[in-house]
Design a protein around this motif. Structure first.
Motif, PDB file in Angstrom:
ATOM      1  N   GLU A 234       0.830  -1.192   0.000  1.00 59.13           N
ATOM      2  CA  GLU A 234       0.000   0.000   0.000  1.00 59.13           C
ATOM      3  C   GLU A 234       0.874   1.255   0.000  1.00 59.13           C
ATOM      4  N   TRP A 235       0.258   2.387  -0.401  1.00 58.18           N
ATOM      5  CA  TRP A 235       0.976   3.645  -0.381  1.00 58.18           C
ATOM      6  C   TRP A 235       0.881   4.291   0.988  1.00 58.18           C
ATOM      7  N   GLY A 236       2.023   4.765   1.486  1.00 54.72           N
ATOM      8  CA  GLY A 236       2.081   5.391   2.790  1.00 54.72           C
ATOM      9  C   GLY A 236       1.497   6.785   2.774  1.00 54.72           C
ATOM     10  N   PRO A 237       1.465   7.451   3.931  1.00 56.38           N
ATOM     11  CA  PRO A 237       0.866   8.787   4.012  1.00 56.38           C
ATOM     12  C   PRO A 237       1.578   9.790   3.124  1.00 56.38           C
ATOM     13  N   ALA A 238       0.828  10.794   2.691  1.00 56.37           N
ATOM     14  CA  ALA A 238       1.401  11.881   1.900  1.00 56.37           C
ATOM     15  C   ALA A 238       2.287  12.729   2.799  1.00 56.37           C
ATOM     16  N   ILE A 239       3.536  12.934   2.389  1.00 55.87           N
ATOM     17  CA  ILE A 239       4.502  13.697   3.169  1.00 55.87           C
ATOM     18  C   ILE A 239       4.874  14.951   2.384  1.00 55.87           C
ATOM     19  N   ASN A 240       4.642  16.101   2.981  1.00 52.69           N
ATOM     20  CA  ASN A 240       5.043  17.362   2.370  1.00 52.69           C
ATOM     21  C   ASN A 240       6.568  17.440   2.352  1.00 52.69           C
ATOM     22  N   LEU A 241       7.162  17.829   1.230  1.00 50.34           N
ATOM     23  CA  LEU A 241       8.614  17.879   1.142  1.00 50.34           C
ATOM     24  C   LEU A 241       9.228  18.976   2.001  1.00 50.34           C
ATOM     25  N   GLY A 242       8.411  19.819   2.594  1.00 47.49           N
ATOM     26  CA  GLY A 242       8.903  20.764   3.584  1.00 47.49           C
ATOM     27  C   GLY A 242       9.380  22.080   3.005  1.00 47.49           C
ATOM     28  N   GLU A 243       9.770  22.965   3.924  1.00 50.27           N
ATOM     29  CA  GLU A 243      10.081  24.332   3.528  1.00 50.27           C
ATOM     30  C   GLU A 243      11.372  24.452   2.727  1.00 50.27           C
ATOM     31  N   ALA A 244      12.190  23.426   2.686  1.00 46.29           N
ATOM     32  CA  ALA A 244      13.371  23.476   1.818  1.00 46.29           C
ATOM     33  C   ALA A 244      12.969  23.464   0.346  1.00 46.29           C
ATOM     34  N   ILE A 245      11.811  22.870   0.051  1.00 50.57           N
ATOM     35  CA  ILE A 245      11.322  22.765  -1.326  1.00 50.57           C
ATOM     36  C   ILE A 245      10.123  23.679  -1.548  1.00 50.57           C
ATOM     37  N   ASN A 246       9.150  23.610  -0.650  1.00 51.78           N
ATOM     38  CA  ASN A 246       7.883  24.303  -0.843  1.00 51.78           C
ATOM     39  C   ASN A 246       7.891  25.687  -0.205  1.00 51.78           C
ATOM     40  N   THR A 247       7.260  26.620  -0.877  1.00 50.53           N
ATOM     41  CA  THR A 247       7.181  28.013  -0.446  1.00 50.53           C
ATOM     42  C   THR A 247       5.733  28.474  -0.612  1.00 50.53           C
ATOM     43  N   PRO A 248       5.417  29.720  -0.288  1.00 56.35           N
ATOM     44  CA  PRO A 248       4.068  30.217  -0.594  1.00 56.35           C
ATOM     45  C   PRO A 248       3.772  30.268  -2.094  1.00 56.35           C
ATOM     46  N   ALA A 249       4.786  30.116  -2.931  1.00 53.53           N
ATOM     47  CA  ALA A 249       4.597  30.126  -4.379  1.00 53.53           C
ATOM     48  C   ALA A 249       4.113  28.762  -4.865  1.00 53.53           C
ATOM     49  N   TRP A 250       4.025  28.604  -6.191  1.00 54.95           N
ATOM     50  CA  TRP A 250       3.604  27.359  -6.840  1.00 54.95           C
ATOM     51  C   TRP A 250       4.833  26.502  -7.109  1.00 54.95           C
ATOM     52  N   GLU A 251       4.901  25.348  -6.450  1.00 54.84           N
ATOM     53  CA  GLU A 251       5.921  24.339  -6.760  1.00 54.84           C
ATOM     54  C   GLU A 251       5.216  23.127  -7.350  1.00 54.84           C
ATOM     55  N   ALA A 252       5.796  22.528  -8.380  1.00 48.43           N
ATOM     56  CA  ALA A 252       5.063  21.487  -9.091  1.00 48.43           C
ATOM     57  C   ALA A 252       5.998  20.623  -9.921  1.00 48.43           C
ATOM     58  N   SER A 253       5.430  19.528 -10.438  1.00 49.48           N
ATOM     59  CA  SER A 253       6.037  18.702 -11.479  1.00 49.48           C
ATOM     60  C   SER A 253       7.434  18.211 -11.103  1.00 49.48           C
ATOM     61  N   ALA A 254       7.525  17.545  -9.959  1.00 49.94           N
ATOM     62  CA  ALA A 254       8.815  17.029  -9.489  1.00 49.94           C
ATOM     63  C   ALA A 254       9.130  15.681 -10.137  1.00 49.94           C
ATOM     64  N   SER A 255      10.418  15.399 -10.266  1.00 55.21           N
ATOM     65  CA  SER A 255      10.890  14.089 -10.710  1.00 55.21           C
ATOM     66  C   SER A 255      12.323  13.917 -10.234  1.00 55.21           C
ATOM     67  N   VAL A 256      12.814  12.709 -10.318  1.00 52.95           N
ATOM     68  CA  VAL A 256      14.197  12.411  -9.941  1.00 52.95           C
ATOM     69  C   VAL A 256      14.943  11.981 -11.195  1.00 52.95           C
ATOM     70  N   THR A 257      16.175  12.450 -11.335  1.00 53.77           N
ATOM     71  CA  THR A 257      16.962  12.126 -12.515  1.00 53.77           C
ATOM     72  C   THR A 257      17.139  10.613 -12.647  1.00 53.77           C
ATOM     73  N   PRO A 258      17.299  10.101 -13.867  1.00 54.16           N
ATOM     74  CA  PRO A 258      17.412   8.654 -14.056  1.00 54.16           C
ATOM     75  C   PRO A 258      18.542   7.995 -13.268  1.00 54.16           C
ATOM     76  N   ASP A 259      19.577   8.771 -12.934  1.00 53.31           N
ATOM     77  CA  ASP A 259      20.657   8.195 -12.129  1.00 53.31           C
ATOM     78  C   ASP A 259      20.346   8.240 -10.639  1.00 53.31           C
ATOM     79  N   GLY A 260      19.185   8.771 -10.266  1.00 50.50           N
ATOM     80  CA  GLY A 260      18.770   8.804  -8.874  1.00 50.50           C
ATOM     81  C   GLY A 260      19.442   9.849  -8.020  1.00 50.50           C
ATOM     82  N   GLN A 261      20.173  10.774  -8.616  1.00 49.04           N
ATOM     83  CA  GLN A 261      21.004  11.681  -7.840  1.00 49.04           C
ATOM     84  C   GLN A 261      20.314  12.990  -7.462  1.00 49.04           C
ATOM     85  N   TYR A 262      19.414  13.501  -8.312  1.00 48.45           N
ATOM     86  CA  TYR A 262      18.887  14.845  -8.088  1.00 48.45           C
ATOM     87  C   TYR A 262      17.381  14.901  -8.306  1.00 48.45           C
TER      88      TYR A 262
END
Length: 296
Positions: A234-262
């Motif tokens: 099953e899928w675990g709870p939704a976890i906000n990525l926190g203030e290092a990523i999210n701001t009062p602005a619009w953050e969207a469309s995240a992905s991880v590079t194919p090498d898993g690094q970024y």
């Protein structure tokens, strides 16, 4: 339009303002691409990706690398109203080359095996001569107004839909079981809670899902969330990525590079002025930030 960035100037391979890596005989003899368009990788603080080369005071969105990490696809605003182009930087022996492929045809995502370039409910296939013409996924996917579709190594699709102005878009998945594509199913309320849920990314091994949406506990605008698959499947709870990523602005469309690094994501810097496009930049950050959120 094509631009080739060779940039051998005073022993430096220069790709953009403030971004350079050492060149010389080792580079000249190597056919391997200089990774990430030659950019200095970030730490745990997000930074605009390739400023002056990709990110600019304009609209850049939908950035993804090919599995071989030798091509970077994204969407760029033309600066003429809402017009947008589909752009790629690909690595050739002479360096990274920029090409405008076409007007925007969808948000790009390349399947982990590199054989399919997804464009929402449409796609292209790779051949020895390059990408094919654009095909439709067909029913039942053509009944959804898909903005972004991503795929796992096992062929599972996850995708969104535009929804209404009230933000009732639903995230769905479709598995490939014994070579047969299942009918799309909505994720549970663990993921489909709040409003404006959109732009999902499923990890190649299906161990987590990233998406963006609005919840009362968020930072404002749309925030990016992650759900990790649990031992019971099953899928675990939704976890906000926190203030290092999210701001009062619009953050969207995240992905991880194919090498898993970024981790790559998109942030609105300034809203649209009149009929033009907003100022949206592509950001990147060390993917270890996801490990800090993973439950024990």
């Amino acid at each position: 339009m094509k631009r080739v960035w060779t940039g051998l100037l005073s022993g430096l391979f220069v790709l953009g303002a403030g971004a350079s890596v050492q060149a010389g005989s080792a580079f000249a003899q190597s056919l391997n691409p200089i990774p990430y368009l030659g950019q200095q990788p970030p730490g745990l603080t997000p930074e605009p990706f390739a400023p002056g080369l990709v990110s600019s005071p304009g609209y850049e969105y939908g950035g993804v690398f090919s599995p071989e990490m030798d091509a970077f696809y994204f969407i760029r605003g033309r600066g003429e109203g809402a017009a947008q182009d589909f752009v790629v930087f690909d690595y050739k022996e002479e360096g990274w080359r920029e090409t405008v492929l076409s007007p925007r045809v969808g948000q790009p995502f390349i399947a982990p095996d590199g054989a399919t370039l997804h464009l929402g409910r449409r796609y292209m296939e790779r051949s020895d001569t390059g990408w094919s013409e654009i095909y439709s996924l067909g029913p039942p996917f053509d009944t959804f107004q898909i903005m972004r579709l991503t795929a796992s190594s096992a062929g599972t699709y996850v995708f969104d839909e535009i929804g209404s102005a009230d933000g009732d878009g639903v995230l769905r998945y479709s598995r490939l079981v014994d070579g047969v594509r299942e009918a799309p199913k909505p994720f549970s309320a663990t993921i489909n809670t709040g409003t404006f849920n959109a732009h999902p990314f499923i990890a190649p091994d299906e161990s987590y899902i990233l998406w963006d949406g609005r919840r009362p506990s968020g930072f404002g605008g749309s925030d990016i969330y992650v759900s990790f698959r649990q031992a019971n499947g099953e899928w675990g709870p939704a976890i906000n990525l926190g203030e290092a990523i999210n701001t009062p602005a619009w953050e969207a469309s995240a992905s991880v590079t194919p090498d898993g690094q970024y981790l790559f994501f998109h942030r609105m810097i300034r809203p649209a002025d009149g009929d033009g496009l907003p100022d949206v930049d592509i950001f990147w950050v060390d993917a270890q930030i996801l490990d800090t959120l993973r439950p024990d």
